[in-house]
Motif scaffolding. Sequence first.
Motif, short mmCIF file in Angstrom:
data_model
loop_
_atom_site.label_atom_id
_atom_site.label_comp_id
_atom_site.label_asym_id
_atom_site.label_seq_id
_atom_site.Cartn_x
_atom_site.Cartn_y
_atom_site.Cartn_z
N TRP A 130 132.64 -4.98 2.42
CA TRP A 130 132.05 -3.72 2.02
C TRP A 130 131.21 -3.93 0.76
CZ3 TRP A 130 132.24 -0.27 5.65
CH2 TRP A 130 133.38 -0.12 6.44
N LEU A 178 128.58 -1.78 -2.20
CA LEU A 178 128.21 -0.47 -2.71
C LEU A 178 126.70 -0.45 -2.97
CD1 LEU A 178 131.15 0.23 -5.19
CD2 LEU A 178 130.96 0.81 -2.76
N ASN A 199 139.24 1.36 6.40
CA ASN A 199 139.01 0.77 5.08
C ASN A 199 139.19 -0.74 5.01
OD1 ASN A 199 138.53 3.34 3.76
ND2 ASN A 199 140.74 3.71 3.95
N LYS A 218 132.06 7.14 1.50
CA LYS A 218 132.44 6.24 2.58
C LYS A 218 132.15 6.92 3.91
CE LYS A 218 136.19 4.36 -0.25
NZ LYS A 218 137.65 4.16 -0.37
N ARG A 277 129.16 3.31 0.41
CA ARG A 277 129.78 2.08 0.91
C ARG A 277 129.14 1.69 2.23
NH1 ARG A 277 136.00 1.63 2.89
NH2 ARG A 277 135.05 2.73 4.66
N VAL A 298 132.58 7.10 -4.65
CA VAL A 298 131.82 6.35 -3.65
C VAL A 298 131.92 7.06 -2.30
CG1 VAL A 298 131.69 4.19 -2.36
CG2 VAL A 298 132.11 4.15 -4.83
#
Length: 524
Positions: free
Chosen positions: A452, A454, A97, A516, A387, A514
Amino acid sequence: MKTYDIDAEWSTSDLALLEDLKRAEALLPEDAPRALLSVRLSVLTDDTTSPVRQELDLRVLARDKGYRVVGVASDLNVSATKVPPWKRRELGEWLNNRAPEFDALLFWKLDRFIRRMSDLSTMIEWCERYGRNLVSKNDAIDLSTTTGRIMVTLIGGIAEIEAANTSTRVSSLWDYAKTQTDWLVGKPAYGYETAKKDGRSVLAINKDAHKALHWARRMALRGVSARRMAMCLVRSGLMSPGLTTATILRRLRNPALMGYRVEENKQGGKRRSRLLLGDDGKPIRIAPSIFTEEEFETLQAALDRRGKNQPARQTGGATQFLGVLICPDCSTNMTVQKTSHKGRDYSYLRCGKCKSGGLGAPNPQGVYDVLVADVLRVLGDFPVQVREYARGAEARAEVKRLEGSIAYYMKELEPGGRFSKTRFTREQAEKTLDKLTDELSAIDPETTQDRWILVHNGKTFREVSEEGGMEAMAEDLRRVGITCEMTRTKIKGVRAPSVHLRLKIPRDVRERLVIKSDDFAAKL
């Protein structure tokens, strides 16, 4: 061996060195490369390098290379053989992350970072994907050079061989221990404890466990259910709170209670133990028996009689929304319990701690259908965002080009410069300078950083759920942290209770929804 204590391990001299290193780091330019320090240790012994020394050595390395330390991923009491970097508590969070926040991953020695070649290959692929580097304090490792890549592969192979040798030694010890009548290693079966006899380690019967097991056997012979048996044993204090029916049944079905050596039977989908036979083909006795063979056989027959009407457990689990449906009274998961009566199977949703599992709600599928409808009514129109990792290298290169061009034109517009000789050249140069300045101003500073972003994949939550079915929706709800309280209310004259569902949705549900991508999903 000892557990590492952060507060106890930092000495006065260590703290003084840490402050010196931080002062030196403060003098670095703002665009200095950013370093993440990885500190790992399985156990701390006199022969290992303490986490404090690892961190200080890595900070010195970062200073020498001109890196700014942005974090320390400290994973202690963690085996590098069993737990790969991306699954460790702290380092895993950075890798999964927080990749945009560092440029290089520094570690003290390769075997402190990784011990499996497959894990090393995965980390090299990850570094190439995100433009990151691996740097070792005590190994010639640098992924930016061909030599460094060759060295990391060679050293990783040596680390894996060492880990394999350790595993072989441990396996040999266990194989040898299985053939001995003495107790050499491992945790004894419930009912026994280790003791010393003539300087040897042997197994002795635990008096409290002996009493509990014989009490449980008598209840089983009377036809008492395992659930009731566990409840009575906990209330009596003979077994600890939290005892489950699965645990008490596993203990009562263990052949080790006859004093024989056993091993885990990994076939059949159930946790069971089986007898180990010696060279003479007979069971290996390692302890006095808690049950005689006759007592053990009659106990098994009683347990079989009680459990034979229960349908076989489904391989994938009977409860579709396990971890989502919650009992509001005892806060435990609702699970499907199946029974058979006169050739017919019945399914009920029950909780874990209410008396008798609370009011059983029949027709679990009907409950699932209502839950799905409620979820889609609230979340169905939410756009699904994915993401993605965006690199800032291209934007940084454009900013550098524009800044260089602007500096050039500004210098040449000064008195005596190339564009200051005539009015025409000055006007043209000023127009070009204005254009370059506008282009530079139009670049969002955020786009110059790795980050990152979106991206909407064009689908709604409803569409994604319909494509994946109930299992996909249940996984999404667990991932997001959405739960549903299931209240059952007794209705007079009606056997089935009234069921009411209440969704509990986190406020930041949009962010949690979201998707990931997992770079390590296919890795073991």
